[in-house]
Motif scaffolding. Structure first.
Motif, PDB file in Angstrom:
ATOM      1  N   SER A 189      33.834  68.842  17.489  1.00 21.49           N
ATOM      2  CA  SER A 189      33.693  67.506  17.419  1.00 21.49           C
ATOM      3  C   SER A 189      31.904  67.264  17.403  1.00 21.49           C
ATOM      4  N   ASP A 190      31.203  68.253  17.533  1.00 19.02           N
ATOM      5  CA  ASP A 190      29.676  68.020  17.480  1.00 19.02           C
ATOM      6  C   ASP A 190      29.146  68.991  16.556  1.00 19.02           C
ATOM      7  N   ILE A 191      27.987  69.047  15.877  1.00 22.01           N
ATOM      8  CA  ILE A 191      27.621  70.509  15.085  1.00 22.01           C
ATOM      9  C   ILE A 191      27.222  71.540  16.043  1.00 22.01           C
ATOM     10  N   VAL A 192      27.631  72.641  15.545  1.00 19.89           N
ATOM     11  CA  VAL A 192      27.378  73.989  16.130  1.00 19.89           C
ATOM     12  C   VAL A 192      26.187  74.339  15.445  1.00 19.89           C
ATOM     13  N   VAL A 193      25.129  74.943  16.290  1.00 20.12           N
ATOM     14  CA  VAL A 193      23.721  75.385  15.559  1.00 20.12           C
ATOM     15  C   VAL A 193      23.390  76.448  16.067  1.00 20.12           C
ATOM     16  N   PHE A 194      22.953  77.402  15.042  1.00 24.01           N
ATOM     17  CA  PHE A 194      22.512  78.649  15.455  1.00 24.01           C
ATOM     18  C   PHE A 194      21.196  78.889  14.616  1.00 24.01           C
ATOM     19  N   LEU A 195      20.320  79.963  14.826  1.00 28.25           N
ATOM     20  CA  LEU A 195      19.204  80.035  13.800  1.00 28.25           C
ATOM     21  C   LEU A 195      19.224  81.543  13.237  1.00 28.25           C
ATOM     22  N   LYS A 196      18.503  81.306  12.159  1.00 25.83           N
ATOM     23  CA  LYS A 196      18.137  82.742  11.393  1.00 25.83           C
ATOM     24  C   LYS A 196      16.758  82.845  11.073  1.00 25.83           C
TER      25      LYS A 196
END
Length: 282
Positions: free
Chosen positions: A93-100
């Motif tokens: 329902s909302d953005i899922v964020v991770f980093l590279k």
């Protein structure tokens, strides 16, 4: 207009494709980086176009990533409903964020070593967004899109054991191996990202076939939501998620020594990487 960086690793030069002319940009910028992207690069190139050297396109032997070492690489997970479900997840329902890590960003056709001791390296065709103006708590969609310098093809490579089985509750562990973010060949400044074909193949066999219109959160929505929590800076890269058709679905084998992955996005270009078993570090 299309921007690129061509040449051997560490020796890339900045260029722009204007019509059918490939222009050498070294007299107006040392690289395609955040500083250049923040200063209206299209206008700069058009203003200087008649004085810029024209290069022979047939002499290109390698494309580097079209933006030099970004400050941050943000990734949006589960942004296509079918892909979310093939991995056993409900659409968010909302953005899922991770980093590279920025060091993962390499040229679009560079070989990729498979990390020693791993057996679940997966491909993920993605639309990449490159930021050209600072974005902090942007709420207007038009303003969000005005912060974009251009769009590119990306492969968000993932080691699924590290990402999912021993993740500790976050995904970045499986995303940061060397060369795990092939990017390019082009940074396309005038693309419309709303409905582009996005496809991938492994060893010539079709894997992913979708359109960016199938994204749950589109580019403007991603920027407004992401900028709520962090300052997006010129040169930053956002990977917007991948469609269904990856190995974690269980329908296809993971990548192995000698495999080749090809990724295409309509209007942005095509990339191809070959994968090789890496020698373990003693």
């Amino acid at each position: 207009m299309r921007f690129a960086r061509i040449g051997q690793p560490g020796e890339e030069i900045p260029v722009a494709l204007v019509g059918d002319r490939l222009l050498d940009l070294r007299t107006i910028t040392h690289d395609i980086d955040g500083r250049f992207l923040s200063t209206d690069p299209v206008r700069q190139v058009l203003r200087a176009a008649d004085e810029l050297p024209v290069l022979d396109q047939t002499a290109i032997t390698r494309f580097g990533a079209p933006v030099a070492r970004p400050g941050a690489v943000y990734c949006i997970g589960l942004n296509y409903a079918a892909h979310a479900r093939e991995g056993g997840n409900e659409p968010p329902s909302d953005i899922v964020v991770f980093l590279k890590p920025p060091h993962t960003v390499v040229g679009p056709d560079d070989d990729v070593p498979l990390p020693p001791g791993t057996a679940k390296v997966d491909w993920e065709a993605e639309l990449a967004v490159v930021i050209g103006a600072p974005a902090w708590q942007v709420t207007d969609r038009a303003e969000a899109l005005a912060c974009v310098a251009g769009y590119a093809v990306a492969n968000d490579l993932s080691e699924r054991t590290w990402q999912l089985e021993i993740s500790g509750g976050q995904w970045s562990k499986g995303k940061g191996a060397p060369r795990f973010c092939p990017l390019g060949p082009w940074l396309v400044a005038d693309a419309d990202p709303s409905d582009l074909a996005i496809q991938s193949w492994v060893n010539g066999e079709a894997r992913q076939n979708s359109r960016t219109s199938d994204m749950i959160f589109d580019v403007a929505d991603i920027i407004t939501r992401l900028s709520t929590h962090t300052l997006l800076e010129p040169g930053d890269v956002i990977l917007t998620g991948t469609p269904e058709g990856v190995a974690v679905s269980g329908r296809f084998p993971y990548l192995a020594d000698g495999d080749a992955v090809e990724i295409f996005i309509e209007g942005l270009g095509r990339q191809r990487q070959r994968f090789a078993a890496a020698v373990a570090v003693s």
